[in-house]
Design a protein around this motif. Structure first.
Motif, PDB file in Angstrom:
ATOM      1  N   ILE A 195      17.409  -0.453 -14.897  1.00 18.06           N
ATOM      2  CA  ILE A 195      16.618   0.769 -14.752  1.00 18.06           C
ATOM      3  C   ILE A 195      16.511   1.440 -16.114  1.00 18.06           C
ATOM      4  O   ILE A 195      17.501   1.928 -16.673  1.00 18.06           O
ATOM      5  N   ALA A 196      15.291   1.454 -16.672  1.00 18.76           N
ATOM      6  CA  ALA A 196      15.064   1.910 -18.041  1.00 18.76           C
ATOM      7  C   ALA A 196      15.530   3.343 -18.266  1.00 18.76           C
ATOM      8  O   ALA A 196      16.110   3.649 -19.315  1.00 18.76           O
ATOM      9  N   GLU A 197      15.293   4.229 -17.334  1.00 18.53           N
ATOM     10  CA  GLU A 197      15.699   5.624 -17.510  1.00 18.53           C
ATOM     11  C   GLU A 197      17.223   5.734 -17.645  1.00 18.53           C
ATOM     12  O   GLU A 197      17.743   6.484 -18.471  1.00 18.53           O
ATOM     13  N   ALA A 198      17.941   4.962 -16.853  1.00 15.81           N
ATOM     14  CA  ALA A 198      19.404   4.963 -16.931  1.00 15.81           C
ATOM     15  C   ALA A 198      19.868   4.371 -18.269  1.00 15.81           C
ATOM     16  O   ALA A 198      20.840   4.850 -18.860  1.00 15.81           O
ATOM     17  N   GLN A 199      19.179   3.359 -18.742  1.00 15.60           N
ATOM     18  CA  GLN A 199      19.520   2.755 -20.028  1.00 15.60           C
ATOM     19  C   GLN A 199      19.302   3.759 -21.159  1.00 15.60           C
ATOM     20  O   GLN A 199      20.128   3.883 -22.069  1.00 15.60           O
ATOM     21  N   HIS A 200      18.195   4.491 -21.067  1.00 17.89           N
ATOM     22  CA  HIS A 200      17.902   5.539 -22.044  1.00 17.89           C
ATOM     23  C   HIS A 200      19.002   6.598 -22.009  1.00 17.89           C
ATOM     24  O   HIS A 200      19.512   7.022 -23.044  1.00 17.89           O
ATOM     25  N   ASN A 201      19.369   7.027 -20.811  1.00 17.59           N
ATOM     26  CA  ASN A 201      20.406   8.046 -20.675  1.00 17.59           C
ATOM     27  C   ASN A 201      21.747   7.558 -21.215  1.00 17.59           C
ATOM     28  O   ASN A 201      22.492   8.335 -21.827  1.00 17.59           O
ATOM     29  N   LEU A 202      22.048   6.298 -21.019  1.00 20.08           N
ATOM     30  CA  LEU A 202      23.285   5.745 -21.554  1.00 20.08           C
ATOM     31  C   LEU A 202      23.252   5.754 -23.088  1.00 20.08           C
ATOM     32  O   LEU A 202      24.242   6.092 -23.744  1.00 20.08           O
ATOM     33  N   GLY A 203      22.113   5.418 -23.649  1.00 17.60           N
ATOM     34  CA  GLY A 203      21.953   5.504 -25.103  1.00 17.60           C
ATOM     35  C   GLY A 203      22.184   6.919 -25.597  1.00 17.60           C
ATOM     36  O   GLY A 203      22.864   7.146 -26.611  1.00 17.60           O
ATOM     37  N   LEU A 204      21.662   7.877 -24.887  1.00 15.82           N
ATOM     38  CA  LEU A 204      21.836   9.287 -25.249  1.00 15.82           C
ATOM     39  C   LEU A 204      23.305   9.700 -25.180  1.00 15.82           C
ATOM     40  O   LEU A 204      23.803  10.423 -26.048  1.00 15.82           O
ATOM     41  N   MET A 205      24.006   9.217 -24.172  1.00 15.21           N
ATOM     42  CA  MET A 205      25.437   9.524 -24.047  1.00 15.21           C
ATOM     43  C   MET A 205      26.207   8.992 -25.256  1.00 15.21           C
ATOM     44  O   MET A 205      27.062   9.694 -25.811  1.00 15.21           O
ATOM     45  N   TYR A 206      25.917   7.763 -25.673  1.00 14.63           N
ATOM     46  CA  TYR A 206      26.587   7.206 -26.846  1.00 14.63           C
ATOM     47  C   TYR A 206      26.179   7.944 -28.113  1.00 14.63           C
ATOM     48  O   TYR A 206      26.995   8.163 -29.012  1.00 14.63           O
ATOM     49  N   TYR A 207      24.936   8.341 -28.200  1.00 14.79           N
ATOM     50  CA  TYR A 207      24.458   9.056 -29.384  1.00 14.79           C
ATOM     51  C   TYR A 207      25.180  10.395 -29.534  1.00 14.79           C
ATOM     52  O   TYR A 207      25.588  10.781 -30.622  1.00 14.79           O
ATOM     53  N   LYS A 208      25.338  11.098 -28.430  1.00 11.04           N
ATOM     54  CA  LYS A 208      25.953  12.426 -28.454  1.00 11.04           C
ATOM     55  C   LYS A 208      27.464  12.407 -28.247  1.00 11.04           C
ATOM     56  O   LYS A 208      28.127  13.421 -28.415  1.00 11.04           O
ATOM     57  N   GLY A 209      28.005  11.260 -27.826  1.00 11.38           N
ATOM     58  CA  GLY A 209      29.427  11.187 -27.539  1.00 11.38           C
ATOM     59  C   GLY A 209      29.799  11.956 -26.281  1.00 11.38           C
ATOM     60  O   GLY A 209      30.852  12.571 -26.204  1.00 11.38           O
ATOM     61  N   GLU A 210      28.940  11.895 -25.291  1.00 14.55           N
ATOM     62  CA  GLU A 210      29.176  12.589 -24.019  1.00 14.55           C
ATOM     63  C   GLU A 210      29.763  11.616 -22.996  1.00 14.55           C
ATOM     64  O   GLU A 210      29.057  10.745 -22.491  1.00 14.55           O
ATOM     65  N   GLY A 211      31.065  11.764 -22.716  1.00 11.92           N
ATOM     66  CA  GLY A 211      31.728  10.898 -21.756  1.00 11.92           C
ATOM     67  C   GLY A 211      32.175   9.570 -22.335  1.00 11.92           C
ATOM     68  O   GLY A 211      32.868   8.803 -21.681  1.00 11.92           O
ATOM     69  N   VAL A 212      31.736   9.282 -23.548  1.00  9.06           N
ATOM     70  CA  VAL A 212      32.105   8.069 -24.276  1.00  9.06           C
ATOM     71  C   VAL A 212      32.277   8.452 -25.744  1.00  9.06           C
ATOM     72  O   VAL A 212      31.853   9.524 -26.170  1.00  9.06           O
ATOM     73  N   LEU A 213      32.887   7.574 -26.511  1.00  9.58           N
ATOM     74  CA  LEU A 213      32.983   7.838 -27.943  1.00  9.58           C
ATOM     75  C   LEU A 213      31.596   7.765 -28.573  1.00  9.58           C
ATOM     76  O   LEU A 213      30.785   6.898 -28.214  1.00  9.58           O
ATOM     77  N   ASP A 255      28.805   6.645 -30.762  1.00 12.30           N
ATOM     78  CA  ASP A 255      28.616   5.318 -31.348  1.00 12.30           C
ATOM     79  C   ASP A 255      27.119   5.065 -31.505  1.00 12.30           C
ATOM     80  O   ASP A 255      26.430   4.726 -30.540  1.00 12.30           O
ATOM     81  N   TYR A 256      26.622   5.252 -32.715  1.00  9.82           N
ATOM     82  CA  TYR A 256      25.189   5.104 -32.953  1.00  9.82           C
ATOM     83  C   TYR A 256      24.708   3.667 -32.789  1.00  9.82           C
ATOM     84  O   TYR A 256      23.566   3.431 -32.399  1.00  9.82           O
ATOM     85  N   VAL A 257      25.576   2.705 -33.085  1.00  8.20           N
ATOM     86  CA  VAL A 257      25.201   1.297 -32.925  1.00  8.20           C
ATOM     87  C   VAL A 257      24.949   1.000 -31.438  1.00  8.20           C
ATOM     88  O   VAL A 257      23.931   0.398 -31.078  1.00  8.20           O
ATOM     89  N   THR A 258      25.857   1.433 -30.590  1.00  6.69           N
ATOM     90  CA  THR A 258      25.692   1.204 -29.152  1.00  6.69           C
ATOM     91  C   THR A 258      24.531   2.020 -28.601  1.00  6.69           C
ATOM     92  O   THR A 258      23.791   1.541 -27.738  1.00  6.69           O
ATOM     93  N   ALA A 259      24.351   3.231 -29.114  1.00  8.70           N
ATOM     94  CA  ALA A 259      23.209   4.050 -28.696  1.00  8.70           C
ATOM     95  C   ALA A 259      21.904   3.317 -29.011  1.00  8.70           C
ATOM     96  O   ALA A 259      21.017   3.208 -28.155  1.00  8.70           O
ATOM     97  N   TYR A 260      21.796   2.804 -30.231  1.00  4.07           N
ATOM     98  CA  TYR A 260      20.609   2.058 -30.632  1.00  4.07           C
ATOM     99  C   TYR A 260      20.375   0.879 -29.691  1.00  4.07           C
ATOM    100  O   TYR A 260      19.240   0.631 -29.261  1.00  4.07           O
ATOM    101  N   ALA A 261      21.450   0.169 -29.373  1.00  4.13           N
ATOM    102  CA  ALA A 261      21.317  -1.007 -28.500  1.00  4.13           C
ATOM    103  C   ALA A 261      20.754  -0.612 -27.140  1.00  4.13           C
ATOM    104  O   ALA A 261      19.830  -1.267 -26.630  1.00  4.13           O
ATOM    105  N   TRP A 262      21.288   0.450 -26.533  1.00  4.86           N
ATOM    106  CA  TRP A 262      20.785   0.873 -25.222  1.00  4.86           C
ATOM    107  C   TRP A 262      19.371   1.423 -25.314  1.00  4.86           C
ATOM    108  O   TRP A 262      18.544   1.178 -24.426  1.00  4.86           O
TER     109      TRP A 262
END
Length: 79
Positions: free
Chosen positions: A7-25, A27-34
């Motif tokens: 689900i693309a929207e969920a993938q986008h949201n997961l990228g945002l979580m990694y970008y902002k460090g919300e609930g996860v460390l 990590d811009y690399v992982t954010a970019y990947a998602w």
């Protein structure tokens, strides 16, 4: 779970979580990947976020993020 189900929207949201460090460390690399995965699944906002995140990464980190994106994509079940 929704991101792993393609689900693309969920993938986008997961990228945002990694970008902002919300609930996860943060990590811009992982954010970019998602963001990359979400963009490939049609999320145009994720494509913009991916481009913005790329500006904060070194070329080596972008290569790393693209490889991570391929690994994550291979584990995703399509809806």
């Amino acid at each position: 779970k929704a991101a792993d189900q393609g689900i693309a929207e969920a993938q986008h949201n997961l990228g945002l979580m990694y970008y902002k460090g919300e609930g996860v460390l943060e990590d811009y690399v992982t954010a970019y990947a998602w963001y990359n995965i979400a963009a490939a699944n049609g999320d145009t906002e994720a494509a913009t976020e991916k481009d913005n995140t790329a500006k904060q990464l070194t070329p080596a980190q972008i290569i790393q993020a693209q490889a991570l994106s391929r690994r994550l994509s291979s584990q995703i079940r399509t809806p």
